[in-house]
Design an enzyme around this catalytic site. Structure first.
Site, PDB file in Angstrom:
ATOM      1  CG  HIS A 205      33.445  41.980  37.687  1.00 49.15           C
ATOM      2  ND1 HIS A 205      32.935  43.236  37.897  1.00 49.15           N
ATOM      3  CD2 HIS A 205      34.669  42.167  37.129  1.00 49.15           C
ATOM      4  CE1 HIS A 205      33.821  44.152  37.491  1.00 49.15           C
ATOM      5  NE2 HIS A 205      34.871  43.522  37.029  1.00 49.15           N
TER       6      HIS A 205
ATOM      7  CG  HIS B 298      38.503  41.021  34.080  1.00 40.32           C
ATOM      8  ND1 HIS B 298      39.580  41.597  34.705  1.00 40.32           N
ATOM      9  CD2 HIS B 298      37.434  41.773  34.440  1.00 40.32           C
ATOM     10  CE1 HIS B 298      39.175  42.645  35.406  1.00 40.32           C
ATOM     11  NE2 HIS B 298      37.879  42.770  35.266  1.00 40.32           N
TER      12      HIS B 298
ATOM     13  NE  ARG C 238      35.003  50.667  40.451  1.00 45.16           N
ATOM     14  CZ  ARG C 238      35.801  49.595  40.494  1.00 45.16           C
ATOM     15  NH1 ARG C 238      37.101  49.720  40.577  1.00 45.16           N
ATOM     16  NH2 ARG C 238      35.285  48.386  40.459  1.00 45.16           N
ATOM     17  CG  ASP C 239      36.561  47.282  37.002  1.00 51.17           C
ATOM     18  OD1 ASP C 239      36.094  46.143  36.854  1.00 51.17           O
ATOM     19  OD2 ASP C 239      37.791  47.486  37.141  1.00 51.17           O
TER      20      ASP C 239
ATOM     21  CB  CYS D 262      44.420  42.653  31.953  1.00 50.63           C
ATOM     22  SG  CYS D 262      45.048  41.540  33.217  1.00 50.63           S
TER      23      CYS D 262
ATOM     24  CG  ASN E 164      36.159  45.504  33.176  1.00 52.65           C
ATOM     25  OD1 ASN E 164      35.793  44.757  34.060  1.00 52.65           O
ATOM     26  ND2 ASN E 164      36.764  46.658  33.414  1.00 52.65           N
TER      27      ASN E 164
END
Lengths: 306, 334
Positions: free
Chosen positions: B234, B236, B42-43, B267, B276
């Site tokens: 979460h 990055h 998803r992300d 990003c 991520n």
């Protein structure tokens, strides 16, 4: 000072040893001319780095990239207060280095027998004996010597390496007269647990103020490993501008941790380094353009287009 | 500033420092087990330029379902006019081979999305808040307060349907527009989401600009208001800080970590920069620390290779890069 884990507080200051011009360039395929190396080192001096490893006095037939060692040493502008150590694998290299104006040298031991044999063609014991010769001469001439131990968190040939073996080699280098011993995760396979266990063993033999860590980012673990080292009291960190220097054991994989990324983390922790990050990034851009390659520094990648 | 709080999910002893434990740094500081929430499908994919066909998404999720991961964020029920990559949400959710050991949360920004998700068989949903007002307005076109009201509707409906809801807080360590974000702002939003009924709140370093220092400060503030077992990070990797930040979070008691296979998802705020953190690199670190994850690293690497081939892009995972070309003289997958 912030303590992240309730244990020892982090150091207030960390000394960054910039190894890009030597360790970095030595492992880059593209050969850069002396004037580019000189310009790089001068830019790094301007960026506030206190120690910049300038070149290596090994035979050019082994390391062609370092063939211009004398020219580089004579050509750099030495900033007052900054050290420019050079690698000297043996007495011959040491003499040549001093003649070319070197005021600090470095020697490289290994925690793994196989690595020593394959890398420098002799056993660990034999290499230490060679270094004794360098140490003697350096002691007489009052030239400080830094020691390196390779494979502290693993060996490309032997696999895992015992912390006690690392401690043994580190202790030998220190008691021989090295003012500082840099512990290198040569393959980058180390993780924070292994780093802590290894440091614990080494710190029983060598005082922490004389220890440095030299982490490779081949498995992305470098900053986490460095953080753990700081939590254990280490306050000297080796790094390479733009993350120069791929890993010779895993083609295409990264090697040295990028100085920019280390400095970013340290400054974010309010740790003083004396480094001007924008100027450091300029030096990184410069050498990447000269090498015609993309930077390995994530900070540089993120910042250049924001 | 010394941290004295410890998570209830850590091993019995509390590390008390060098003199007493005999070890200056101990793995007793860490959770025994860390749950990885895989956000790649998803992300990750949402932030990839290349459009991925439905069957590839399904195959990726099916491969990930075999790796031991227990949570795989499958898709997003946002309007396809905003997020084209997720337009096939129905097909993906109904097409995947759901493993009984895995949960497949989906994003639901509002009640319409929630209803569509439930109709498509979703058994868990997620809502996304922001610690930054500007980011909220620019990203989802409303204030943080307005977004909370929307989420309240979703959470109410979810409660009635016995569907668990996960909350996300973006910009937890900085905002691309506002710059610094105060830990109190993050705490306010995290607490609200938790009180509204989110079983877990994932704190996102959206721009990747956070460092171990800002992570520690933010977590200290949030942990004062939200129980640690309900928190996730979460991170990055845009500035290369993700693993150091995750390590810090673990040392403070967090035991849920979001990551993305192959580091999918660049990003959106710094073109060409990474986003991520890679699941492979996180798992490598955790296993090296003796922390259990239940995940088979080799299988994650395979899934990562698969999606990178499909996307025609190199992996962002350093572990994957190193192992695909390394000399076969040692096995780091152990």
């Amino acid at each position: 000072q912030v303590s992240l884990s309730g244990l020892k507080p982090l150091p207030e200051k960390v000394k960054i040893v910039e190894v890009g011009p030597r360790d970095g360039l030595q492992n880059e395929k593209t050969i850069v001319p002396a004037d580019v190396k000189i310009r790089l080192i001068d830019m790094l001096s301007e960026a506030g780095l206190p120690v910049i490893e300038a070149t290596s006095f090994v035979s050019p037939k082994w390391v062609p990239q370092m063939a211009d060692q004398e020219e580089v040493m004579r050509g750099i502008h030495r900033k007052p207060g900054v050290s420019y150590p050079v690698l000297t694998p043996n007495l011959k290299g040491y003499r040549a280095a001093v003649k070319a104006g070197a005021m600090e040298v470095a020697i490289f031991g290994a925690a793994s027998e196989l690595f020593s044999k394959r890398n420098i063609n002799c056993s660990v014991e034999e290499s230490l004996q060679r270094f004794e010769e360098v140490m003697s001469a350096a002691r007489e001439e009052k030239v400080p010597v830094r020691g390196y131990v390779s494979c502290v968190l693993g060996c490309p040939y032997e696999g895992s390496v015992s912390p006690s073996r690392v401690a043994e080699v580190a202790q030998r280098l220190y008691s021989m007269g090295c003012y500082e011993v840099s512990l290198g995760d040569t393959v980058g396979m180390g993780t924070p647990g292994g780093m802590a266990a290894m440091l614990e063993a080494v710190m029983r033999e060598v005082p922490v103020h004389a220890l440095a860590v030299h982490c490779h980012d081949t498995y992305g673990q470098a900053l986490a490993n460095i953080l753990v080292a700081l939590q254990n009291g280490v306050s000297v960190v080796d790094a390479s501008v733009a993350g120069l220097g791929g890993c010779p054991y895993a083609q295409g994989a990264s090697g040295n941790v990028a100085t920019e990324d280390v400095v970013y983390m340290l400054h974010g922790l309010s740790i003083h380094t004396g480094v001007d990050l924008p100027k450091l990034m300029d030096a990184g851009s410069y050498i990447c353009r000269s090498l015609n390659r993309r930077t390995s520094s994530k900070v540089a990648q993120a910042s250049c287009k924001l | 500033i010394h941290l004295s709080r410890r998570s209830h999910c850590m091993r019995g002893q509390i590390a008390t420092g060098p003199g007493l434990s005999g070890s200056s740094w101990s793995t007793e500081l860490f959770p025994d087990f860390v749950k990885i929430v895989e956000v790649g499908p998803r992300d990750g994919l949402q932030n990839e330029k290349e459009m991925v066909p439905t069957e590839i998404k399904i195959q990726l999720i099916d491969m990930l379902s075999q790796t031991g991961l227990s949570v795989i964020e499958a898709t997003s029920f946002v309007s396809s006019k905003w997020v084209v990559q997720m337009a096939d949400h129905n097909e993906v959710l109904t097409g995947i081979n759901k493993s009984p050991h895995v949960r497949y949360p989906v994003l639901t920004p509002n009640i319409q999305g929630f209803q569509a998700a439930v109709e498509a068989g979703a058994a868990e949903v997620a809502v996304f808040g922001s610690a930054s007002e500007t980011f909220s307005r620019k990203n989802i076109n409303c204030s943080v307060e307005e977004s909370m009201q929307r989420f309240e509707q979703v959470i109410c409906a979810a409660r009635q349907a016995c569907i668990p809801v996960r909350g996300y807080v973006s910009c937890a360590l900085g905002c691309p527009y506002e710059g610094q974000v105060h830990p109190a702002q993050v705490t306010k939003v995290a607490k609200r989401l938790h009180e509204l009924g989110c079983y877990e709140v994932s704190l996102g370093d959206t721009t990747g600009m956070g460092t171990a220092g800002s992570m520690a400060a933010m977590l200290r503030a949030v942990m004062a208001e939200v129980p640690i077992h309900a928190l996730a990070v979460h991170c990055h990797d845009t500035y290369g800080q993700a693993l150091a930040n995750i390590l810090t979070a673990l040392q403070m008691g967090v035991s849920v970590v979001d990551s993305s296979v192959a580091g999918l998802g660049g990003c959106p705020y710094a073109e060409g920069a990474s986003g991520n953190v890679s699941t492979e690199d996180v798992v490598y670190m955790l296993h090296g620390l003796g922390i259990q994850t239940g995940v088979d690293l080799a299988k994650v690497i395979e899934a990562g290779d698969f999606i990178c081939r499909a996307l025609k892009r190199p992996t962002n995972s350093k572990v994957s890069q190193a192992t695909s070309r390394s000399q076969p003289s040692f096995n780091m997958c152990e």
